[in-house]
Design a protein around this motif. Structure first.
Motif, mmCIF file in Angstrom:
data_model
loop_
_atom_site.group_PDB
_atom_site.id
_atom_site.type_symbol
_atom_site.label_atom_id
_atom_site.label_comp_id
_atom_site.label_asym_id
_atom_site.label_seq_id
_atom_site.Cartn_x
_atom_site.Cartn_y
_atom_site.Cartn_z
ATOM 1 N N PRO A 191 -15.301 1.716 -6.200
ATOM 2 C CA PRO A 191 -15.344 1.333 -4.783
ATOM 3 C C PRO A 191 -14.418 0.160 -4.493
ATOM 4 O O PRO A 191 -14.164 -0.677 -5.352
ATOM 5 C CB PRO A 191 -16.820 0.936 -4.573
ATOM 6 C CG PRO A 191 -17.567 1.623 -5.671
ATOM 7 C CD PRO A 191 -16.629 1.649 -6.839
ATOM 8 N N GLY A 192 -13.914 0.117 -3.265
ATOM 9 C CA GLY A 192 -13.069 -0.995 -2.852
ATOM 10 C C GLY A 192 -11.608 -0.772 -3.181
ATOM 11 O O GLY A 192 -11.233 0.178 -3.876
ATOM 12 N N GLY A 193 -10.789 -1.672 -2.674
ATOM 13 C CA GLY A 193 -9.363 -1.583 -2.928
ATOM 14 C C GLY A 193 -9.034 -1.883 -4.379
ATOM 15 O O GLY A 193 -9.700 -2.687 -5.036
ATOM 16 N N VAL A 194 -7.998 -1.225 -4.884
ATOM 17 C CA VAL A 194 -7.554 -1.382 -6.270
ATOM 18 C C VAL A 194 -6.066 -1.697 -6.288
ATOM 19 O O VAL A 194 -5.286 -1.065 -5.576
ATOM 20 C CB VAL A 194 -7.831 -0.106 -7.100
ATOM 21 C CG1 VAL A 194 -7.273 -0.250 -8.515
ATOM 22 C CG2 VAL A 194 -9.322 0.190 -7.141
ATOM 23 N N LEU A 195 -5.698 -2.680 -7.083
ATOM 24 C CA LEU A 195 -4.293 -3.044 -7.279
ATOM 25 C C LEU A 195 -3.874 -2.644 -8.682
ATOM 26 O O LEU A 195 -4.521 -3.013 -9.662
ATOM 27 C CB LEU A 195 -4.100 -4.557 -7.115
ATOM 28 C CG LEU A 195 -2.730 -5.112 -7.534
ATOM 29 C CD1 LEU A 195 -1.628 -4.620 -6.605
ATOM 30 C CD2 LEU A 195 -2.756 -6.639 -7.569
ATOM 31 N N ASP A 239 0.872 -1.164 0.000
ATOM 32 C CA ASP A 239 0.000 0.000 0.000
ATOM 33 C C ASP A 239 0.916 1.224 0.000
ATOM 34 O O ASP A 239 1.605 1.467 0.997
ATOM 35 C CB ASP A 239 -0.889 -0.024 1.246
ATOM 36 C CG ASP A 239 -1.848 1.160 1.329
ATOM 37 O OD1 ASP A 239 -1.621 2.166 0.647
ATOM 38 O OD2 ASP A 239 -2.814 1.066 2.109
ATOM 39 N N PRO A 240 0.973 2.002 -1.083
ATOM 40 C CA PRO A 240 1.919 3.124 -1.135
ATOM 41 C C PRO A 240 1.667 4.184 -0.079
ATOM 42 O O PRO A 240 2.572 4.955 0.253
ATOM 43 C CB PRO A 240 1.734 3.684 -2.549
ATOM 44 C CG PRO A 240 0.403 3.198 -2.993
ATOM 45 C CD PRO A 240 0.214 1.874 -2.332
ATOM 46 N N ALA A 241 0.451 4.231 0.473
ATOM 47 C CA ALA A 241 0.169 5.230 1.507
ATOM 48 C C ALA A 241 1.014 5.010 2.750
ATOM 49 O O ALA A 241 1.289 5.954 3.497
ATOM 50 C CB ALA A 241 -1.315 5.195 1.871
ATOM 51 N N VAL A 242 1.443 3.783 2.984
ATOM 52 C CA VAL A 242 2.203 3.477 4.199
ATOM 53 C C VAL A 242 3.510 4.252 4.239
ATOM 54 O O VAL A 242 3.907 4.787 5.284
ATOM 55 C CB VAL A 242 2.464 1.960 4.298
ATOM 56 C CG1 VAL A 242 3.402 1.652 5.460
ATOM 57 C CG2 VAL A 242 1.150 1.205 4.448
ATOM 58 N N LEU A 243 4.198 4.359 3.116
ATOM 59 C CA LEU A 243 5.469 5.077 3.072
ATOM 60 C C LEU A 243 5.290 6.510 2.583
ATOM 61 O O LEU A 243 5.946 7.425 3.079
ATOM 62 C CB LEU A 243 6.468 4.345 2.173
ATOM 63 C CG LEU A 243 7.923 4.817 2.257
ATOM 64 C CD1 LEU A 243 8.454 4.635 3.681
ATOM 65 C CD2 LEU A 243 8.805 4.039 1.286
ATOM 66 N N VAL A 251 -6.727 1.796 0.016
ATOM 67 C CA VAL A 251 -7.403 2.218 -1.217
ATOM 68 C C VAL A 251 -6.613 1.795 -2.448
ATOM 69 O O VAL A 251 -7.175 1.268 -3.415
ATOM 70 C CB VAL A 251 -7.608 3.750 -1.204
ATOM 71 C CG1 VAL A 251 -8.066 4.246 -2.566
ATOM 72 C CG2 VAL A 251 -8.625 4.136 -0.137
ATOM 73 N N LEU A 252 -5.307 2.040 -2.418
ATOM 74 C CA LEU A 252 -4.435 1.724 -3.540
ATOM 75 C C LEU A 252 -3.400 0.694 -3.112
ATOM 76 O O LEU A 252 -2.880 0.755 -1.997
ATOM 77 C CB LEU A 252 -3.700 2.972 -4.038
ATOM 78 C CG LEU A 252 -4.507 4.050 -4.755
ATOM 79 C CD1 LEU A 252 -3.614 5.255 -5.032
ATOM 80 C CD2 LEU A 252 -5.090 3.515 -6.053
ATOM 81 N N ILE A 296 0.946 5.338 -10.008
ATOM 82 C CA ILE A 296 0.836 5.590 -8.571
ATOM 83 C C ILE A 296 1.328 7.005 -8.256
ATOM 84 O O ILE A 296 0.724 7.724 -7.445
ATOM 85 C CB ILE A 296 1.633 4.546 -7.771
ATOM 86 C CG1 ILE A 296 0.976 3.162 -7.883
ATOM 87 C CG2 ILE A 296 1.753 4.967 -6.313
ATOM 88 C CD1 ILE A 296 -0.365 3.027 -7.189
ATOM 89 N N GLY A 297 2.405 7.415 -8.908
ATOM 90 C CA GLY A 297 2.918 8.765 -8.705
ATOM 91 C C GLY A 297 1.894 9.827 -9.054
ATOM 92 O O GLY A 297 1.694 10.795 -8.314
#
Length: 247
Positions: free
Chosen positions: A125-129, A8-12, A24-25, A143-144
């Motif tokens: 809606p929901g998580g997206v990979l 999950d890129p939000a973590v970093l 989410v992402l 992602i950027g």
């Protein structure tokens, strides 16, 4: 075996949760060699309901996500082809990290429809990979852009991108097993891969984000250029922005 380079890129990129909602992402490399029970469980645990496959048509295989599809996950093909005269010329000339960043922008500019499809899928809606082959280049630029759209500072976006360095040995091992013929061509000298493409250098993402800002005025303007409408941008922000953040 679970997905390589999965996170999950939000973590970093947003460790304090000020701008991006967790879950989410997600990003990863392609499944090696295809999804299986542990991968399906990994997706289910992460709440992923949509997979955005950024690979070109020649790279993808219908069996790659067969298990996920059977589990109710929708797979969206948003093909960014890493080939074509302009891209191949840029690859041949590439020597610096900044040139890799320029290559990222050129890839995105060459596939506006795929960029639009990817953002539309990310707004569902929901998580997206999101994934490509390595989960580094095409995945990194998308992602950027999405993190930039949420107002995440460039330094944090770059930090998440560069984290792929840790997974590169596993990624290259998986790619070599899947693409043995291409690897043989590389060792025979018929395919030359520039040094920056074999790494995840911070300078590449820094240069990409700077080019998006200087040439287009930011991520939202660039996505508009690619055909992403305002309704989709708002839907993504509503879904992905941390509580109280609107831009």
């Amino acid at each position: 075996m679970t997905l390589v380079n999965f996170r999950d890129p939000a973590v970093l990129a947003d460790p304090e949760g000020r701008r991006v909602r967790r879950g989410v992402l997600h990003r990863s490399a392609q499944p090696f060699p295809s999804d299986n029970g542990p991968i399906v469980e990994q997706l289910r645990t992460a709440g992923i309901r949509t997979i955005v496959d950024l690979r070109g048509a020649a790279e993808a295989d219908d069996v790659d996500w067969a298990g996920a599809r059977a589990d109710g996950v929708e797979v969206v093909a948003a093909r960014i082809q890493p080939t074509g005269p302009a891209l191949e010329a840029a690859m041949r000339a590439m020597t610096t990290d900044a040139e890799l960043g320029a290559f990222y922008l050129l890839m995105a500019e060459s596939a506006p429809g795929a960029v639009r499809l990817a953002v539309e899928a990310a707004a569902r809606p929901g998580g997206v990979l999101l994934h490509c082959a390595a989960g580094k280049d095409r995945t990194g630029l998308l992602i950027g852009l999405l993190l930039h759209l949420l107002g995440v500072p460039a330094a944090e976006i770059v930090a998440d991108y560069a984290r792929t360095t840790e997974a590169l040995p596993q990624i290259f091992e998986g790619l070599s097993e899947r693409n043995r013929n291409a690897l043989n061509d590389y060792h025979a000298g018929s395919l030359v891969v520039p040094r920056p493409l074999l790494e995840a250098p911070a300078g590449a993402m820094t240069a990409f984000l700077e080019l998006v800002d200087t040439r287009y005025g930011g991520a939202e303007a660039f996505l508009t250029h690619c055909g992403v409408d305002a309704t989709t941008v708002e839907a993504f922000r509503t879904k992905a922005a941390a509580s109280g953040v609107t831009a």
